[in-house]
Design an enzyme around this catalytic site. Structure first.
Site, PDB file in Angstrom:
ATOM      1  CB  ALA A  52      -0.705   0.067   1.343  1.00  0.00           C
ATOM      2  CE1 TYR A  53       3.331   1.632   4.775  1.00  0.00           C
ATOM      3  CE2 TYR A  53       5.462   0.662   4.546  1.00  0.00           C
ATOM      4  CZ  TYR A  53       3.815   0.540   5.400  1.00  0.00           C
ATOM      5  OH  TYR A  53       3.679   0.292   6.777  1.00  0.00           O
ATOM      6  N   GLY A  54       2.937   4.513  -1.368  1.00  0.00           N
ATOM      7  CA  GLY A  54       3.125   4.998  -2.586  1.00  0.00           C
ATOM      8  C   GLY A  54       1.948   3.871  -3.511  1.00  0.00           C
TER       9      GLY A  54
END
Length: 328
Positions: A52-54
């Site tokens: 989910a990060y970035g």
């Protein structure tokens, strides 16, 4: 850097982890390279990220940097699955289909055939048996070495660990990851006891109270801080109230007396708290990471750690008594 076992498993990681939530967004490619180089040179091994990060960009950046630096065998790559942000909405999907799709994407972006630690990012609506069956499949297929959970409360942690222990051959839950700091001690109530009971390692995120325990917000909101951004202001604001100010001032006073930075005092309190394996440092720049790494050989005196316990919510029942005070 000292290595610690992750619970009762055979996995060992550095006692500080490198968090990458801001990579490829607030942290530039150049800054990320410097962060990873500094961390690696200091003996750090645990690099924590998430699909989910970035929207996957953090994993892409990590994969490229690890390959360019030739350090894949030196790092413990930990990622997460089952949580995405789509059109500004947070969506949790822990179904077998979603988890394995996330994992395949993570492996592709990270440029590796396996991740060392794969974590279910959040408790979802899918049946727990289905979620954990996906974990078992990923391990059996060689795509994952160890499995963990993230942001599960106490009963969820215990249920997941119990389910996996119920029958031989299932993948043990090796680690748990939740928020834990002097401003967020709820993990001591149920999550940490559950982790201890099931032989799990524990990775606190936001060990610096979302940046507030550094003392940078004492006189307002600095330009360039997380609280000054549109996308992270909501994340910091809950810790900018009166109760937090008292804890921050206690950290600042302790730092002055010990000739340390407030950041270092707050980090050392978490790093050496009972049950903690490795706090995850979400440093956005090399300048933020450097003082954390410089505290490797430091430790808080027992009386200071206990005093910070008292001011931030009360004694930590799991903290051993100081030498000479037992039975007093």
């Amino acid at each position: 850097m000292e290595l610690r076992p992750v619970g009762t498993s055979g996995l060992r990681v550095s006692r500080l982890g490198l968090g990458t939530m801001t990579w490829a967004r607030d942290t530039t490619d150049e800054q990320a390279r410097s962060l990873l180089e500094m961390f690696h040179e200091a003996g750090g091994t645990l690099v924590d990220t998430a699909a989910a990060y970035g929207a996957g960009d953090a994993e892409r950046l990590i994969g490229r940097l690890v390959a360019e630096m030739g350090i894949r065998d030196d790092v413990v790559l930990a990622t997460k699955a089952g949580f995405v942000i789509r059109d500004g909405e947070r969506i949790v999907d822990t179904s077998r289909r979603a988890l394995l799709r996330d994992l395949e994407g993570s492996l592709r972006r990270l440029g590796t055939d396996h991740v060392d630690l794969w974590q279910v990012h959040a408790w979802g609506d899918a049946p727990l048996a289905e979620t954990l069956d996906a974990v078992d499949h990923a391990v059996a297929a060689g795509m994952v070495r160890y499995a963990g959970i993230s942001n599960f409360v106490g009963w969820q942690t215990a249920q997941a660990a119990t389910w996996q222990q119920a029958f031989p051959g299932r993948t043990p839950i090796t680690s748990a990851q939740v928020e834990y700091s002097l401003l967020a001690r709820r993990a001591e109530v149920e999550v940490l006891p559950a982790a201890r009971a099931f032989g799990m390692g524990f990775f606190p995120w936001s060990p610096l109270g979302r940046g507030v325990l550094t003392g940078q917000y004492r006189a307002g909101t600095p330009r360039g801080s997380r609280a000054a951004t549109d996308h992270f202001a909501w994340f910091v604001e809950p810790y900018l109230e009166n109760r937090s100010r008292g804890v921050v001032e206690a950290v600042v006073r302790a730092a002055e007396g010990l000739d340390l930075l407030p950041l270092q005092v707050a980090l050392l309190w978490v790093r050496d708290a009972p049950g903690v394996t490795a706090p995850l440092l979400g440093a956005r720049t090399p300048g933020q990471l450097a003082p954390a790494l410089a505290a490797e050989d430091q430790a808080l005196p027992h009386e200071i750690a206990s005093a910070l316990d008292d001011v931030s919510g009360g004694p930590n029942a799991a903290r051993p008594a100081a030498v000479g005070t037992r039975g007093a």
